[in-house]
Write an enzyme that holds these catalytic residues in place. Structure first.
Site, PDB file in Angstrom:
ATOM      1  N   ASN A  97       1.269  -0.877   0.109  1.00 13.19           N
ATOM      2  CA  ASN A  97       0.022  -0.466   0.240  1.00 13.19           C
ATOM      3  C   ASN A  97       0.809   1.466   0.021  1.00 13.19           C
ATOM      4  O   ASN A  97       0.723   2.459  -0.920  1.00 13.19           O
ATOM      5  CB  ASN A  97      -0.894  -0.051   0.888  1.00 13.19           C
ATOM      6  CG  ASN A  97      -2.007  -0.632   1.086  1.00 13.19           C
ATOM      7  OD1 ASN A  97      -1.981  -1.473   0.222  1.00 13.19           O
ATOM      8  ND2 ASN A  97      -2.842  -1.379   1.730  1.00 13.19           N
ATOM      9  N   THR A 142     -13.059  37.625 -32.755  1.00 15.88           N
ATOM     10  CA  THR A 142     -13.902  37.259 -31.724  1.00 15.88           C
ATOM     11  C   THR A 142     -15.113  36.310 -32.784  1.00 15.88           C
ATOM     12  O   THR A 142     -15.032  37.395 -33.767  1.00 15.88           O
ATOM     13  CB  THR A 142     -13.884  38.993 -31.165  1.00 15.88           C
ATOM     14  OG1 THR A 142     -14.931  39.687 -32.000  1.00 15.88           O
ATOM     15  CG2 THR A 142     -12.371  39.422 -30.489  1.00 15.88           C
ATOM     16  N   HIS A 143     -14.917  35.977 -32.008  1.00 19.05           N
ATOM     17  CA  HIS A 143     -16.665  34.879 -32.587  1.00 19.05           C
ATOM     18  C   HIS A 143     -16.161  34.585 -34.282  1.00 19.05           C
ATOM     19  O   HIS A 143     -16.602  34.280 -35.397  1.00 19.05           O
ATOM     20  CB  HIS A 143     -17.509  36.040 -32.859  1.00 19.05           C
ATOM     21  CG  HIS A 143     -18.131  36.566 -31.998  1.00 19.05           C
ATOM     22  ND1 HIS A 143     -19.129  35.992 -30.720  1.00 19.05           N
ATOM     23  CD2 HIS A 143     -17.610  38.238 -31.233  1.00 19.05           C
ATOM     24  CE1 HIS A 143     -18.829  37.245 -29.442  1.00 19.05           C
ATOM     25  NE2 HIS A 143     -18.308  37.663 -30.186  1.00 19.05           N
ATOM     26  N   SER A 270      -4.472  12.230 -48.647  1.00 18.97           N
ATOM     27  CA  SER A 270      -5.760  11.107 -48.810  1.00 18.97           C
ATOM     28  C   SER A 270      -5.932  10.343 -49.750  1.00 18.97           C
ATOM     29  O   SER A 270      -4.721  10.412 -50.837  1.00 18.97           O
ATOM     30  CB  SER A 270      -6.750  12.538 -49.809  1.00 18.97           C
ATOM     31  OG  SER A 270      -7.820  11.731 -50.233  1.00 18.97           O
ATOM     32  N   LYS A 276      -5.020  16.599 -51.846  1.00 23.57           N
ATOM     33  CA  LYS A 276      -5.310  16.757 -49.801  1.00 23.57           C
ATOM     34  C   LYS A 276      -4.070  17.112 -49.488  1.00 23.57           C
ATOM     35  O   LYS A 276      -2.622  15.808 -49.625  1.00 23.57           O
ATOM     36  CB  LYS A 276      -6.132  15.750 -49.686  1.00 23.57           C
ATOM     37  CG  LYS A 276      -7.606  15.901 -50.019  1.00 23.57           C
ATOM     38  CD  LYS A 276      -7.826  17.139 -49.603  1.00 23.57           C
ATOM     39  CE  LYS A 276      -7.941  17.789 -48.349  1.00 23.57           C
ATOM     40  NZ  LYS A 276      -8.767  16.862 -47.111  1.00 23.57           N
ATOM     41  N   ASN A 278      -3.293  17.011 -45.288  1.00 20.89           N
ATOM     42  CA  ASN A 278      -3.960  17.364 -44.243  1.00 20.89           C
ATOM     43  C   ASN A 278      -2.989  17.316 -42.707  1.00 20.89           C
ATOM     44  O   ASN A 278      -2.450  17.228 -42.698  1.00 20.89           O
ATOM     45  CB  ASN A 278      -4.759  15.841 -43.860  1.00 20.89           C
ATOM     46  CG  ASN A 278      -5.847  16.064 -45.375  1.00 20.89           C
ATOM     47  OD1 ASN A 278      -6.931  16.543 -45.315  1.00 20.89           O
ATOM     48  ND2 ASN A 278      -5.865  14.289 -45.402  1.00 20.89           N
ATOM     49  N   GLU A 283      -5.153  17.891 -36.344  1.00 21.71           N
ATOM     50  CA  GLU A 283      -6.340  16.956 -35.715  1.00 21.71           C
ATOM     51  C   GLU A 283      -6.613  16.178 -34.519  1.00 21.71           C
ATOM     52  O   GLU A 283      -6.649  16.050 -34.300  1.00 21.71           O
ATOM     53  CB  GLU A 283      -7.115  16.399 -36.609  1.00 21.71           C
ATOM     54  CG  GLU A 283      -6.884  17.513 -38.237  1.00 21.71           C
ATOM     55  CD  GLU A 283      -7.753  17.247 -39.243  1.00 21.71           C
ATOM     56  OE1 GLU A 283      -7.440  18.240 -40.210  1.00 21.71           O
ATOM     57  OE2 GLU A 283      -6.888  16.265 -39.604  1.00 21.71           O
ATOM     58  N   TYR A 310      -7.002   2.228   1.533  1.00 18.40           N
ATOM     59  CA  TYR A 310      -7.324   1.134   0.192  1.00 18.40           C
ATOM     60  C   TYR A 310      -7.934   0.375   0.099  1.00 18.40           C
ATOM     61  O   TYR A 310      -7.641  -0.381   1.248  1.00 18.40           O
ATOM     62  CB  TYR A 310      -4.701   1.050   0.195  1.00 18.40           C
ATOM     63  CG  TYR A 310      -5.010   0.273  -0.545  1.00 18.40           C
ATOM     64  CD1 TYR A 310      -4.349   1.034  -1.602  1.00 18.40           C
ATOM     65  CD2 TYR A 310      -5.410  -0.709  -1.037  1.00 18.40           C
ATOM     66  CE1 TYR A 310      -4.318   0.756  -3.003  1.00 18.40           C
ATOM     67  CE2 TYR A 310      -5.270  -1.951  -2.977  1.00 18.40           C
ATOM     68  CZ  TYR A 310      -4.301  -0.718  -3.588  1.00 18.40           C
ATOM     69  OH  TYR A 310      -4.653  -1.054  -5.091  1.00 18.40           O
TER      70      TYR A 310
END
Length: 450
Positions: A97, A142-143, A270, A276, A278, A283, A310
């Protein structure tokens, strides 16, 4: 124990990675046992030699782990005892323990130290990218709508500041990790006159003055996993910061933005579309944040209903802790490497930053300097923007007469507001994206990280 129960309860398949710290803890414990007369000097030397030999075999991949012995502690102790008869004394005044609590703290202390270095390297990558492109201006958003112009370096330095806070939290977490639980036994310590302070010093569980840090309650010591939760919480926030950085890089690398190009070594193609490229590393950095957050929730859920002290449930903490550390460390390292392989498309950044609408607030500030209250200036410039949209013109294409048709306070010098270089030079408040301020911040961070 039946075979299926043995398989269900074993932890050697994942806790084997604590082997180095288990051996270090055992060596320190053996030294203490010699001090109190449980071990003779010759026995201590034999135990240390035996543990060292086992460690070398594990490091070389030659050690055979036995699932029947359940965990890393029993595997190492059983093999030591087979080779060194005095190894049978090693478990004196010690329980699995407090042993596992010790090993986890030793392991996590090393992981935090390594992660701190990796976060600093990511900060250096961000600063370096900013230093390579000190004059590049991009729209700030912003946004996800264009807002005001900022230097690219200023945007990157925002992440350096986030990572600084992550480092502060990691350092603070390490203080609570760096407490020695050994000597707490299974639940109630030991009747033997063990020297907990000696073990703590041998394992560097000390403060800046060399004073030992010891757990103060044996029941808390063997059941406490707050330090693991705290690390996972800190790591989860770090992962969120990495995810936000990844999202910006993904957007900037898209054709719609075109601000950057990520090196081929950090992208994939791809299987169907040959054109492509990527941003898979970014990601995955964004995606792996989910598992790190999930590990934190799993740990909290694991602990919420446990009685003292424990319980075998606590075996489930290691995979969550290991996975969190592995994930954030790998992601941090790869993000740093990827940033060193990013090229900035100056022309695309310049086109985006030349949008005069980004300086609409500067036009309101122009009216404020002439004595107009800001709320009124905000309303007036809103009317100017509406006029520009109605006439199909950019803000900087409106004539003095058109501006004065909205408000007589506009003079011919109002158009000077739309000089981007001059506008950036004016933003020299502490923390603002002004030319001199950003240069100062880059220089300061370079010195701190060197």
């Amino acid at each position: 124990m039946s075979a299926d129960v043995a398989q269900f309860t074993e932890s050697i398949s994942f806790d084997w990675r604590l082997w180095r710290h288990d051996i270090l803890g055992s060596m320190a414990h053996a030294e203490m046992l010699r001090k109190i007369g449980v071990l003779k000097g010759s026995e201590l030397r034999a135990i240390v030699r035996g543990l060292d030999a086992i460690g070398k075999e594990i490091k070389a991949g030659k050690f055979k782990w036995n699932p029947a012995l359940e965990d890393v502690h029993m595997n190492i102790e059983a093999e030591l005892t087979r080779r060194v008869p005095a190894g049978a004394k090693l478990h004196t005044a010690r329980s699995r323990n407090d042993q596992v609590a010790l090993d986890m703290r030793l392991w996590l202390r090393d992981e935090i130290t390594s992660l701190l270095g990796e976060v600093a390297d990511l900060q250096r990558s961000l600063v370096g990218l900013g230093e390579r492109h000190p004059e590049v201006v991009i729209p700030g958003y912003t946004h996800l709508q264009r807002a005001q112009p900022v230097y690219l370096a200023h945007h990157l330095l925002a992440y350096v500041e986030m990572l600084k806070r992550d480092c502060q939290r990691l350092l603070d977490c390490r203080v609570r990790v760096n407490v020695c639980p050994l000597g707490s036994g299974a639940i109630a310590g030991s009747t033997l006159p063990i020297k907990r302070e000696l073990v703590a010093k041998l394992l560097n569980f000390v403060d800046a003055s060399g004073r030992p840090h010891l757990t103060q309650n044996s029941m808390d010591a063997v059941s406490d996993r707050d330090f693991a939760v705290e690390f996972c919480a800190t790591a989860a926030l770090l992962a969120v910061h990495l995810s936000r950085l990844a999202e910006d890089l993904i957007l900037w690398a898209s054709a719609e933005f075109g601000f950057i190009k990520i090196g081929d070594a950090y992208t994939t193609g791809s299987s169907l579309m040959p054109q492509k490229k990527n941003p898979d590393v970014a990601e995955l950095a964004r995606g792996k944040t989910g598992r790190v957050i999930g590990n934190l929730v799993a740990l909290l859920t694991l602990l919420k209903g446990l009685p003292m002290t424990y319980n075998r449930d606590l075996q489930e903490d290691k995979e969550r802790l290991f996975d969190t550390s592995d994930t954030v460390r790998a992601t941090t390292r790869l993000m740093a490497a990827m940033l060193r392989n990013v090229k900035v498309n100056r022309a695309a950044c310049e086109r985006a930053a030349s949008d005069p609408a980004l300086l609409a607030t500067d036009l309101a500030d122009y009216l404020v300097r002439k004595g107009m209250p800001f709320r009124q200036a905000h309303h007036v410039v809103g009317a100017v923007v509406a006029l520009a949209e109605k006439t199909g013109k950019a803000l900087n294409e409106l004539s003095p007469g058109e501006l004065q048709s909205v408000d007589k306070m506009f003079s011919r010098d109002a158009m000077k507001v739309f000089n981007l270089k001059a506008a950036m030079a004016k933003r020299n408040l502490i923390g603002a994206p002004g030319t001199k301020e950003v240069a100062k911040q880059l220089k300061g961070w370079r010195e701190r990280l060197s």
